[in-house]
Scaffold this motif. Structure first.
Motif, PDB file in Angstrom:
ATOM      1  N   ARG A  41       0.819  -1.214   0.000  1.00 15.07           N
ATOM      2  CA  ARG A  41       0.000   0.000   0.000  1.00 15.07           C
ATOM      3  C   ARG A  41       0.854   1.265   0.000  1.00 15.07           C
ATOM      4  N   THR A  42       2.156   1.106   0.010  1.00 11.40           N
ATOM      5  CA  THR A  42       3.031   2.273   0.040  1.00 11.40           C
ATOM      6  C   THR A  42       3.268   2.797  -1.361  1.00 11.40           C
ATOM      7  N   LEU A  43       3.974   3.954  -1.411  1.00 11.58           N
ATOM      8  CA  LEU A  43       4.287   4.549  -2.714  1.00 11.58           C
ATOM      9  C   LEU A  43       5.031   3.599  -3.607  1.00 11.58           C
ATOM     10  N   HIS A  44       5.887   2.742  -3.009  1.00  7.09           N
ATOM     11  CA  HIS A  44       6.702   1.813  -3.790  1.00  7.09           C
ATOM     12  C   HIS A  44       6.154   0.401  -3.728  1.00  7.09           C
ATOM     13  N   SER A  45       4.857   0.246  -3.594  1.00  7.18           N
ATOM     14  CA  SER A  45       4.273  -1.089  -3.431  1.00  7.18           C
ATOM     15  C   SER A  45       4.538  -1.983  -4.624  1.00  7.18           C
ATOM     16  N   ARG A  46       4.649  -1.405  -5.812  1.00  9.97           N
ATOM     17  CA  ARG A  46       4.906  -2.231  -6.983  1.00  9.97           C
ATOM     18  C   ARG A  46       6.226  -2.957  -6.863  1.00  9.97           C
ATOM     19  N   ARG A  47       7.231  -2.312  -6.255  1.00  8.59           N
ATOM     20  CA  ARG A  47       8.507  -2.985  -6.067  1.00  8.59           C
ATOM     21  C   ARG A  47       8.371  -4.169  -5.122  1.00  8.59           C
ATOM     22  N   THR A  48       7.563  -4.000  -4.084  1.00  7.51           N
ATOM     23  CA  THR A  48       7.390  -5.059  -3.109  1.00  7.51           C
ATOM     24  C   THR A  48       6.861  -6.325  -3.773  1.00  7.51           C
ATOM     25  N   VAL A  49       5.828  -6.176  -4.579  1.00  3.37           N
ATOM     26  CA  VAL A  49       5.252  -7.329  -5.261  1.00  3.37           C
ATOM     27  C   VAL A  49       6.252  -7.941  -6.223  1.00  3.37           C
ATOM     28  N   LEU A  50       7.020  -7.102  -6.893  1.00  2.00           N
ATOM     29  CA  LEU A  50       7.935  -7.566  -7.934  1.00  2.00           C
ATOM     30  C   LEU A  50       8.968  -8.527  -7.401  1.00  2.00           C
ATOM     31  N   ARG A  51       9.397  -8.335  -6.141  1.00  3.10           N
ATOM     32  CA  ARG A  51      10.565  -9.059  -5.678  1.00  3.10           C
ATOM     33  C   ARG A  51      10.283 -10.229  -4.755  1.00  3.10           C
ATOM     34  N   ASN A  52       9.056 -10.507  -4.401  1.00  2.00           N
ATOM     35  CA  ASN A  52       8.844 -11.427  -3.295  1.00  2.00           C
ATOM     36  C   ASN A  52       8.027 -12.661  -3.641  1.00  2.00           C
ATOM     37  N   TYR A 283       3.421  -9.369 -13.103  1.00  3.30           N
ATOM     38  CA  TYR A 283       2.631  -8.395 -13.851  1.00  3.30           C
ATOM     39  C   TYR A 283       1.142  -8.573 -13.576  1.00  3.30           C
ATOM     40  N   ASP A 284       0.669  -9.805 -13.614  1.00  2.00           N
ATOM     41  CA  ASP A 284      -0.748 -10.060 -13.400  1.00  2.00           C
ATOM     42  C   ASP A 284      -1.197  -9.617 -12.008  1.00  2.00           C
ATOM     43  N   LEU A 285      -0.356  -9.852 -11.012  1.00  5.12           N
ATOM     44  CA  LEU A 285      -0.708  -9.441  -9.654  1.00  5.12           C
ATOM     45  C   LEU A 285      -0.759  -7.923  -9.545  1.00  5.12           C
ATOM     46  N   HIS A 286       0.222  -7.247 -10.143  1.00  2.62           N
ATOM     47  CA  HIS A 286       0.191  -5.798 -10.163  1.00  2.62           C
ATOM     48  C   HIS A 286      -1.118  -5.298 -10.785  1.00  2.62           C
ATOM     49  N   LYS A 287      -1.507  -5.930 -11.895  1.00  2.00           N
ATOM     50  CA  LYS A 287      -2.715  -5.508 -12.606  1.00  2.00           C
ATOM     51  C   LYS A 287      -3.953  -5.754 -11.760  1.00  2.00           C
ATOM     52  N   ASP A 288      -4.058  -6.917 -11.143  1.00  2.00           N
ATOM     53  CA  ASP A 288      -5.213  -7.248 -10.307  1.00  2.00           C
ATOM     54  C   ASP A 288      -5.357  -6.289  -9.129  1.00  2.00           C
ATOM     55  N   MET A 289      -4.233  -5.796  -8.633  1.00  2.45           N
ATOM     56  CA  MET A 289      -4.255  -4.900  -7.482  1.00  2.45           C
ATOM     57  C   MET A 289      -4.361  -3.432  -7.893  1.00  2.45           C
ATOM     58  N   GLY A 290      -4.463  -3.174  -9.191  1.00  2.91           N
ATOM     59  CA  GLY A 290      -4.602  -1.806  -9.664  1.00  2.91           C
ATOM     60  C   GLY A 290      -3.338  -0.983  -9.526  1.00  2.91           C
ATOM     61  N   LEU A 291      -2.175  -1.653  -9.607  1.00  3.33           N
ATOM     62  CA  LEU A 291      -0.901  -0.973  -9.378  1.00  3.33           C
ATOM     63  C   LEU A 291      -0.158  -0.624 -10.659  1.00  3.33           C
ATOM     64  N   LEU A 292      -0.824  -0.800 -11.804  1.00  5.53           N
ATOM     65  CA  LEU A 292      -0.150  -0.531 -13.069  1.00  5.53           C
ATOM     66  C   LEU A 292      -0.582   0.786 -13.706  1.00  5.53           C
ATOM     67  N   ARG A 293      -1.173   1.664 -12.901  1.00  7.57           N
ATOM     68  CA  ARG A 293      -1.577   2.974 -13.409  1.00  7.57           C
ATOM     69  C   ARG A 293      -0.568   4.064 -13.066  1.00  7.57           C
ATOM     70  N   SER A 294       0.607   3.656 -12.588  1.00 13.41           N
ATOM     71  CA  SER A 294       1.665   4.632 -12.331  1.00 13.41           C
ATOM     72  C   SER A 294       3.014   3.970 -12.531  1.00 13.41           C
ATOM     73  N   THR A 295       4.015   4.782 -12.841  1.00 16.02           N
ATOM     74  CA  THR A 295       5.367   4.281 -13.005  1.00 16.02           C
ATOM     75  C   THR A 295       6.050   4.194 -11.650  1.00 16.02           C
ATOM     76  N   ILE A 296       7.270   3.677 -11.627  1.00 13.94           N
ATOM     77  CA  ILE A 296       8.015   3.533 -10.387  1.00 13.94           C
ATOM     78  C   ILE A 296       8.278   4.891  -9.747  1.00 13.94           C
ATOM     79  N   THR A 297       8.253   5.971 -10.552  1.00 15.99           N
ATOM     80  CA  THR A 297       8.469   7.318 -10.030  1.00 15.99           C
ATOM     81  C   THR A 297       7.167   8.001  -9.642  1.00 15.99           C
ATOM     82  N   GLY A 298       6.041   7.287  -9.783  1.00 13.03           N
ATOM     83  CA  GLY A 298       4.763   7.843  -9.355  1.00 13.03           C
ATOM     84  C   GLY A 298       4.000   8.581 -10.437  1.00 13.03           C
TER      85      GLY A 298
END
Length: 444
Positions: A41-52, A283-298
């Protein structure tokens, strides 16, 4: 032109082929480590999902392995050690691409394991990299990393003496633009707090600084260089928005030293299997969680980031880290580069380790180690979701030890894909796994 109608320079167009060099097969459910739920849920949440630890079922590509309790007991007895004896247990993965597809998990003696990761079997040897795959928020993983760095340093000094080539610690956690701050810290010019500020840790990396600080202090104590490996956010963001055309040749060259090899790496069926098992579910998890509407820089996107751009960013990340290790080991013959990176970039070979091996061929060695892997890290989600110890590190015998991929001319949609004779090879989980032993009554 690209899919958006933009003109693409010839050099960049060639690199874009890497994003299209595989086909995506059907996937099943996705899981991630529960300890990172709050970080998503943080600003960098996409990174969290990507690596774990995201895993999926890819039909026919998975080989699981089960070892008897008696064998594991024997293994633990033979491979348990640490600074205070009994801190952790070590195992070597022996992959098997034969018709039996029967990989094994074998205990190793302390001397064998330390020789392997310290690269002291020969007097000087070729040097190379030791990749330590971590879970970023795990205190146990970082304690192991510090233990290994000190042990490697002391072992190399003892074995190689005055002729001992240098060591370096590669950090996924720090972006390349902040290399001067790492140099200043090792030189004693700035404090630990100054390091945290100067590398913009709290802005660029979401995991606690405190779980890494013992490693930083150890590096300064032993005068081991630390190397920033990660892509600068200012460069990764445009790639996620528009793909490689968004970066000019000069900027891409900072991360991609060999564009031909970079593009060719994505073409084999083995890599397609890797992508389906490791990258596509992210990628699919990011999409399901609605996290693909912003880049890593926000930066806000009008629609979900395309898989091509997501994939382009991920492999740029991997290539940048492998290139950092390649550059350092090329400049330091016989030297040892210890890379501290997320387990997701290490497992099943074709992340950072495979790219480094592509660059060095047989001129350098490379050893991969997964720290405290769980069933969730390596098994299809549907097979362990209801299994109580799924998040435990204490069941190494139940890990998936390799992925099977098909021969290049076999249609994976046909029944022939299941025939073992059509196996093209396997991707091993890693060279070694290390498991921290549970502490009882204040003792290991």
């Amino acid at each position: 032109m690209n899919e958006c109608g933009m003109m693409i320079p010839a050099w960049t167009r060639f690199l874009c082929l890497a994003s299209l060099a595989y086909s995506v097969t059907s996937l099943s459910c996705i899981q991630t480590r529960t300890e990172d739920a709050q970080l998503q849920r943080t600003l960098h949440s996409r990174r969290t999902v990507l690596r774990n630890g995201l895993v999926v079922t890819t039909g026919g590509s998975l080989t699981a392995f089960t070892k008897t309790a008696e064998a594991i007991n024997d293994a633990s007895a033979g491979g348990t050690y640490g600074a205070s004896q009994g801190l952790y247990s070590t195992y070597r993965i022996q992959s098997d691409a034969s018709a039996e597809l029967a990989p094994t998990l074998d205990s190793v003696l302390p001397s064998m394991f330390l020789d392997a990761i310290a690269m002291t079997k020969d007097e000087v040897g070729k040097g190379g990299t030791c990749w330590l795959g971590e879970h970023h928020s795990s205190k146990s993983d970082h304690a192991l990393q510090a233990e290994f760095i000190r042990s490697i340093f002391e072992r190399r000094k003892e074995r190689l003496g005055l002729s001992c080539p240098p060591m370096a610690i590669g950090l996924e956690q720090v972006q390349k633009q902040f290399q001067p701050a790492l140099d200043d810290f090792i030189a004693g010019k700035i404090s630990l707090a100054g390091l945290r500020d100067n590398i913009q840790w709290d802005k660029r990396w979401v995991w606690p600084f405190e779980v890494y600080q013992d490693i930083f202090l150890l590096a300064r104590e032993l005068r081991i260089s630390m190397i920033a490996m990660n892509v600068d956010s200012e460069d990764l963001g445009p790639v996620e928005r528009e793909g490689y055309p968004a970066l000019g040749k000069e900027r891409l060259r900072r991360y991609i030293k060999d564009p031909v090899g970079f593009a060719d790496f994505s073409k084999p069926l083995s890599y397609k299997t890797y992508v389906d098992y490791v990258i596509k579910p992210s990628y699919d998890l990011h999409k399901d969680m609605g996290l693909l509407r912003s880049t890593i820089t926000g930066q806000t996107l009008q629609e979900d980031m395309s898989f091509r751009n997501f994939f382009s960013g991920r492999i740029l990340w991997d290539e940048a880290m492998a290139s950092s290790a390649y550059e350092w080991t090329s400049l330091n013959p016989g030297g040892l580069f210890v890379g501290l990176v997320g387990a997701d970039h290490i497992k099943f070979r074709d992340g950072v380790p495979g790219r480094y091996v592509r660059m060095v061929a047989d001129r350098r060695d490379s050893v991969s180690v997964l720290l405290n892997p769980t069933l969730i890290d390596t098994r299809p989600s549907g097979s362990v979701s209801n299994f109580l110890p799924a998040y435990s590190t204490q069941f190494p015998e139940r890990l998936t030890l390799q992925l099977r991929y098909l021969k290049e001319d076999v249609d994976e949609s046909l029944a022939a894909a299941k025939a073992l004779s059509n196996t093209g090879g396997v991707l091993p989980l890693a060279d070694y796994i290390v498991v921290s032993n549970p502490v009882k009554d204040g003792k290991s």
